[in-house]
Design an enzyme around this catalytic site. Structure first.
Site, short mmCIF file in Angstrom:
data_model
loop_
_atom_site.label_atom_id
_atom_site.label_comp_id
_atom_site.label_asym_id
_atom_site.label_seq_id
_atom_site.Cartn_x
_atom_site.Cartn_y
_atom_site.Cartn_z
CG MET A 82 59.32 48.44 2.25
SD MET A 82 58.32 48.51 0.77
CE MET A 82 59.14 49.76 -0.19
N PRO A 83 62.90 50.72 4.05
CG PRO A 83 64.01 52.76 4.04
CD PRO A 83 62.68 52.14 4.34
CG PHE A 84 66.90 45.43 6.53
CD1 PHE A 84 66.18 45.00 7.63
CD2 PHE A 84 68.20 44.99 6.38
CE1 PHE A 84 66.75 44.14 8.56
CE2 PHE A 84 68.78 44.13 7.30
CZ PHE A 84 68.05 43.69 8.39
CB VAL A 98 63.25 46.83 9.56
CG1 VAL A 98 63.90 45.80 10.50
CG2 VAL A 98 61.76 46.59 9.46
#
Lengths: 64, 64, 64, 64, 64, 64
Positions: free
Chosen positions: F1-3, F41
């Protein structure tokens, strides 16, 4: 001169893990684009799970 | 209507210093581009020194 | 080491005006917080007026 | 796959309100652009009123 | 006074669709948090599919 | 889930180099924090050298 911003949920990443992210992101810019590490800046934002959503739900609720 | 984001390390900037950054950044947009100050937004992010890296190292480690 | 991001609508700012924003923002960080200008980074984003909204409307529509 | 960042002043938004922002922003991307909600990420930043400026003043000072 | 940034891949979103995102995001902040729409800013970034990655791959490559 | 957001100057990075940045940043989050690559992402912004400043000067002027 690159600037990298890494956003992750606040889940107890240690100082060592954050240092590893900073080292790894800097090395990546050096290796792929031959950027100068001395002016490569990396900023990590740790986000409360109430404030991060995916699939239309907060991470807090998804983990319940 | 401009939006300005200023990221600095969390090192005890006072409310007065942060107000000075906001006033100065707004004045700059007015002076250089004749922007409307009433809709100029400035947001300051203060980042823990464990979360800010330069030269591949965290600021915390560089200061040791 | 500060990082400043300035977002403005794409309205023909000249290279000289953008250089003045960069100089002014850097000087502001030096004056207010005694930051090192050599590692102060400023990035300007120029945004199409179709992509900037205020008051619930695009700037393109507000100007019609 | 869209990414949405919502910045608001830190004024006691509840977990329910933040969940509503995340649900609403995700639904908006689905409705307008037919994006996949499963990979739509929303991050909310809550900013101290000393760190948010409009009209050249901090929100803290405007509220005095 | 909120600020919303929406990042999407550059896939031909029309001016009408972008106006709908801006209207919808502004209405959301009004409805959920009673924010003032007049000072709510929304900025849309359209990102080339070569520059957007998910799952470790660019969107350009995933679509091949 | 990191950006992850990577900002670099627009200097002709190829599609292959950008794919390598995306792969490398994703692998880094997997390796250091055991994040799920499927929802990681990465967005790359390429910034005109007139719009990037360091040391109070635009990169365009520093290269003259």
């Amino acid at each position: 001169m690159p600037f990298v911003n890494i956003k992750i949920t606040k889940d107890g990443a240690t100082a060592e893990q954050k240092a590893a992210l900073i080292k790894g992101a800097t090395d990546l810019l050096v290796k792929v684009l031959n950027k100068n590490p001395a002016t490569t800046v990396v900023v990590i934002d740790e986000i409360d799970t109430d404030n991060w959503g995916i699939g239309g739900e907060t991470v807090s609720n998804r983990r319940k």
